[in-house]
Design a protein around this motif. Sequence first.
Motif, PDB file in Angstrom:
ATOM      1  N   VAL A  35      25.594  26.623  -7.216  1.00 37.92           N
ATOM      2  CA  VAL A  35      24.415  25.868  -7.668  1.00 37.92           C
ATOM      3  C   VAL A  35      23.231  26.802  -7.862  1.00 37.92           C
ATOM      4  O   VAL A  35      22.500  26.704  -8.851  1.00 37.92           O
ATOM      5  CB  VAL A  35      24.077  24.727  -6.670  1.00 37.92           C
ATOM      6  CG1 VAL A  35      22.738  24.092  -6.991  1.00 37.92           C
ATOM      7  CG2 VAL A  35      25.181  23.671  -6.681  1.00 37.92           C
ATOM      8  N   ALA A  36      23.037  27.733  -6.940  1.00 33.42           N
ATOM      9  CA  ALA A  36      21.928  28.691  -7.053  1.00 33.42           C
ATOM     10  C   ALA A  36      22.074  29.546  -8.297  1.00 33.42           C
ATOM     11  O   ALA A  36      21.090  29.810  -9.005  1.00 33.42           O
ATOM     12  CB  ALA A  36      21.859  29.571  -5.803  1.00 33.42           C
ATOM     13  N   THR A  37      23.287  29.960  -8.598  1.00 28.95           N
ATOM     14  CA  THR A  37      23.536  30.767  -9.798  1.00 28.95           C
ATOM     15  C   THR A  37      23.197  29.973 -11.054  1.00 28.95           C
ATOM     16  O   THR A  37      22.589  30.511 -11.989  1.00 28.95           O
ATOM     17  CB  THR A  37      25.007  31.232  -9.828  1.00 28.95           C
ATOM     18  OG1 THR A  37      25.267  31.974  -8.640  1.00 28.95           O
ATOM     19  CG2 THR A  37      25.289  32.092 -11.029  1.00 28.95           C
ATOM     20  N   THR A  38      23.561  28.706 -11.081  1.00 32.23           N
ATOM     21  CA  THR A  38      23.231  27.853 -12.223  1.00 32.23           C
ATOM     22  C   THR A  38      21.721  27.716 -12.370  1.00 32.23           C
ATOM     23  O   THR A  38      21.181  27.833 -13.471  1.00 32.23           O
ATOM     24  CB  THR A  38      23.873  26.455 -12.063  1.00 32.23           C
ATOM     25  OG1 THR A  38      25.293  26.621 -12.015  1.00 32.23           O
ATOM     26  CG2 THR A  38      23.503  25.539 -13.210  1.00 32.23           C
ATOM     27  N   MET A  39      21.034  27.493 -11.253  1.00 29.19           N
ATOM     28  CA  MET A  39      19.571  27.355 -11.299  1.00 29.19           C
ATOM     29  C   MET A  39      18.916  28.634 -11.807  1.00 29.19           C
ATOM     30  O   MET A  39      18.031  28.589 -12.663  1.00 29.19           O
ATOM     31  CB  MET A  39      19.021  26.993  -9.921  1.00 29.19           C
ATOM     32  CG  MET A  39      19.315  25.599  -9.494  1.00 29.19           C
ATOM     33  SD  MET A  39      18.602  25.290  -7.866  1.00 29.19           S
ATOM     34  CE  MET A  39      18.661  23.518  -7.836  1.00 29.19           C
ATOM     35  N   LEU A  40      19.347  29.765 -11.298  1.00 29.07           N
ATOM     36  CA  LEU A  40      18.769  31.029 -11.743  1.00 29.07           C
ATOM     37  C   LEU A  40      19.083  31.292 -13.209  1.00 29.07           C
ATOM     38  O   LEU A  40      18.259  31.839 -13.940  1.00 29.07           O
ATOM     39  CB  LEU A  40      19.259  32.179 -10.866  1.00 29.07           C
ATOM     40  CG  LEU A  40      18.718  32.174  -9.439  1.00 29.07           C
ATOM     41  CD1 LEU A  40      19.423  33.235  -8.604  1.00 29.07           C
ATOM     42  CD2 LEU A  40      17.218  32.367  -9.423  1.00 29.07           C
ATOM     43  N   GLY A  41      20.256  30.884 -13.646  1.00 24.05           N
ATOM     44  CA  GLY A  41      20.616  31.016 -15.055  1.00 24.05           C
ATOM     45  C   GLY A  41      19.685  30.218 -15.955  1.00 24.05           C
ATOM     46  O   GLY A  41      19.361  30.637 -17.069  1.00 24.05           O
ATOM     47  N   MET A  42      19.239  29.074 -15.473  1.00 26.92           N
ATOM     48  CA  MET A  42      18.290  28.262 -16.244  1.00 26.92           C
ATOM     49  C   MET A  42      16.961  28.991 -16.423  1.00 26.92           C
ATOM     50  O   MET A  42      16.294  28.843 -17.440  1.00 26.92           O
ATOM     51  CB  MET A  42      18.032  26.912 -15.553  1.00 26.92           C
ATOM     52  CG  MET A  42      19.203  25.959 -15.566  1.00 26.92           C
ATOM     53  SD  MET A  42      19.581  25.362 -17.218  1.00 26.92           S
ATOM     54  CE  MET A  42      21.198  26.059 -17.439  1.00 26.92           C
ATOM     55  N   LEU A  43      16.595  29.814 -15.456  1.00 24.03           N
ATOM     56  CA  LEU A  43      15.347  30.578 -15.539  1.00 24.03           C
ATOM     57  C   LEU A  43      15.465  31.772 -16.478  1.00 24.03           C
ATOM     58  O   LEU A  43      14.458  32.356 -16.864  1.00 24.03           O
ATOM     59  CB  LEU A  43      14.936  31.083 -14.151  1.00 24.03           C
ATOM     60  CG  LEU A  43      14.632  30.033 -13.095  1.00 24.03           C
ATOM     61  CD1 LEU A  43      14.304  30.714 -11.775  1.00 24.03           C
ATOM     62  CD2 LEU A  43      13.508  29.123 -13.514  1.00 24.03           C
ATOM     63  N   ALA A  44      16.686  32.126 -16.857  1.00 20.97           N
ATOM     64  CA  ALA A  44      16.910  33.315 -17.680  1.00 20.97           C
ATOM     65  C   ALA A  44      16.576  33.095 -19.153  1.00 20.97           C
ATOM     66  O   ALA A  44      16.557  34.048 -19.920  1.00 20.97           O
ATOM     67  CB  ALA A  44      18.359  33.784 -17.541  1.00 20.97           C
ATOM     68  N   ASP A  45      16.291  31.873 -19.547  1.00 21.18           N
ATOM     69  CA  ASP A  45      15.928  31.573 -20.935  1.00 21.18           C
ATOM     70  C   ASP A  45      14.407  31.485 -21.040  1.00 21.18           C
ATOM     71  O   ASP A  45      13.777  30.735 -20.282  1.00 21.18           O
ATOM     72  CB  ASP A  45      16.566  30.247 -21.355  1.00 21.18           C
ATOM     73  CG  ASP A  45      16.231  29.898 -22.779  1.00 21.18           C
ATOM     74  OD1 ASP A  45      17.011  30.279 -23.669  1.00 21.18           O
ATOM     75  OD2 ASP A  45      15.184  29.254 -23.001  1.00 21.18           O
TER      76      ASP A  45
END
Length: 110
Positions: A24-34
């Motif tokens: 879940v944390a990886t998904t959340m951080l991925g959302m910040l990458a855009d």
Amino acid sequence: MRARDNVADANDLQKHTSGDTISVATTMLGMLADPTRLRLLAALVPGERDVTALTGVAGAARPAVSQHLGKLRLAGLVRVRREGRRQVYELAGPHVARLVTEVLRAAAGR
């Protein structure tokens, strides 16, 4: 509140490193990458906004902004409510505001 209350120690972190939490944390951080999604989240730090206001902040077309907001909602980073015909978005909680604020501060201080 003491300064130490905001600092996680090693024992606290070990409680949150299960496979599901890391995923879940990886998904959340991925959302910040855009860049568009990060702009949208930063615009929500002060408070809620509707899609029209967020479209202006993001500098993107309304359909693109709506898609980004949908992804952020599914990732658990924003909440939406209807106000008549408008959709109003807000951050999912103060933890999201802290995350966005800290990542922007870290980038500014590089």
